[in-house]
Write a protein that holds these residues in place. Structure first.
Motif, PDB file in Angstrom:
ATOM      1  N   ILE A 118      -4.587   4.167  -9.172  1.00 46.94           N
ATOM      2  CA  ILE A 118      -3.136   4.348  -9.177  1.00 46.94           C
ATOM      3  C   ILE A 118      -2.525   3.989 -10.525  1.00 46.94           C
ATOM      4  CG2 ILE A 118      -2.456   2.108  -8.212  1.00 46.94           C
ATOM      5  CD1 ILE A 118      -0.943   5.406  -7.075  1.00 46.94           C
TER       6      ILE A 118
ATOM      7  N   SER B  46       2.925   2.438  -2.176  1.00 43.80           N
ATOM      8  CA  SER B  46       3.106   2.957  -3.536  1.00 43.80           C
ATOM      9  C   SER B  46       4.519   2.834  -4.104  1.00 43.80           C
ATOM     10  CB  SER B  46       2.622   4.415  -3.659  1.00 43.80           C
ATOM     11  OG  SER B  46       3.516   5.331  -3.081  1.00 43.80           O
TER      12      SER B  46
ATOM     13  N   CYS C 292       0.813  -1.226   0.000  1.00 42.87           N
ATOM     14  CA  CYS C 292       0.000   0.000   0.000  1.00 42.87           C
ATOM     15  C   CYS C 292       0.843   1.271   0.000  1.00 42.87           C
ATOM     16  CB  CYS C 292      -0.907   0.031   1.237  1.00 42.87           C
ATOM     17  SG  CYS C 292      -2.114  -1.280   1.316  1.00 42.87           S
TER      18      CYS C 292
ATOM     19  N   ASN D  76      -1.880   8.000  -4.107  1.00 43.60           N
ATOM     20  CA  ASN D  76      -2.003   6.742  -3.369  1.00 43.60           C
ATOM     21  C   ASN D  76      -2.619   6.969  -1.991  1.00 43.60           C
ATOM     22  OD1 ASN D  76      -1.429   3.836  -2.959  1.00 43.60           O
ATOM     23  ND2 ASN D  76      -0.042   4.639  -1.399  1.00 43.60           N
TER      24      ASN D  76
ATOM     25  N   LEU E  54       2.306  10.452  -7.465  1.00 43.37           N
ATOM     26  CA  LEU E  54       1.811   9.084  -7.263  1.00 43.37           C
ATOM     27  C   LEU E  54       1.652   8.777  -5.777  1.00 43.37           C
ATOM     28  CD1 LEU E  54       3.831   7.194  -9.998  1.00 43.37           C
ATOM     29  CD2 LEU E  54       1.348   7.452  -9.889  1.00 43.37           C
ATOM     30  N   TYR E  55       2.590   9.235  -4.974  1.00 41.86           N
ATOM     31  CA  TYR E  55       2.518   8.999  -3.527  1.00 41.86           C
ATOM     32  C   TYR E  55       1.264   9.662  -2.940  1.00 41.86           C
ATOM     33  CZ  TYR E  55       3.973   8.779   1.353  1.00 41.86           C
ATOM     34  OH  TYR E  55       4.020   8.529   2.703  1.00 41.86           O
TER      35      TYR E  55
END
Length: 196
Positions: free
Chosen positions: A173, A107, A105, A143, A139-140
């Motif tokens: 994602i 990322s 989870c 996420n 992206l983080y």
């Protein structure tokens, strides 16, 4: 046809094929090397990063804590506790144990995939580095928000757990990764620069 002639023919055919698809071969090899190296480094990190303070590892713990903060910010009572039986963090929402925050989870495996693709389709060094850093941060953050949305979705619609976790959750994602890749190839990579 003699063996020597066949060998010469095969060699020249493979050489012509390689030269024709040199860019594709370079992309695939670069992608695999970068992906392999980053995955190996991440595996080493996971192997040697376990601690009691940041259980199960620093980044998974950080994602769990930040998820807790975001859930509390939007009006839910959330709590994160170390899972006693497995390397994960229990996510409790309004007194109900809803989910686990596991290593997958955080990322990082998705970020490794993203970085490998961008490097394989690299552009100017400065542009590549800036895009990798900004894309990784994006992206983080996405996420974190998808974990929050999944948790809220599981709380209000537990009957849709399967579709939320197996379809919606990954689509967010991986859809973001795809959008970042398309933007990279069309705007910043060497291919995009050649078409300007």
């Amino acid at each position: 046809m003699s063996k020597l002639r066949f060998t010469i023919y095969l060699y020249s055919y493979l050489k012509a094929l390689f030269l024709k698809y040199k860019a594709v071969v370079k992309f695939i090899l670069t992608f695999l090397i970068v992906y392999g190296a980053l995955s190996l480094l991440y595996d080493l990190y996971l192997r040697y990063s376990g601690s009691t303070k940041y259980y199960p590892d620093y980044f998974t713990n950080l994602v769990a804590r930040q998820t807790e903060i975001l859930l509390n910010t939007v009006g839910y009572q959330s709590q994160i506790l170390p899972h006693p039986n497995e390397p994960s963090m229990k996510l409790i929402l309004n007194g109900k144990y809803l989910a686990r925050v596991i290593e997958g989870c955080n990322s990082f495996s998705v970020i490794i995939l993203f970085v490998s693709f961008v490097v394989a389709f690299s552009g100017k060094i400065k542009t590549t580095i800036v895009y990798i850093l900004s894309g990784s941060v994006m992206l983080y953050v996405v996420n974190l928000f998808r974990i929050v949305l999944l948790t809220i979705g599981l709380y209000h619609y537990p009957e849709y757990e399967n579709i939320l976790h197996t379809v919606v959750f990954p689509a967010i994602i991986y859809g973001m990764v795809l959008l970042l890749w398309v933007l990279w190839v069309n705007r910043f990579s060497k291919i995009a620069q050649q078409h300007e």
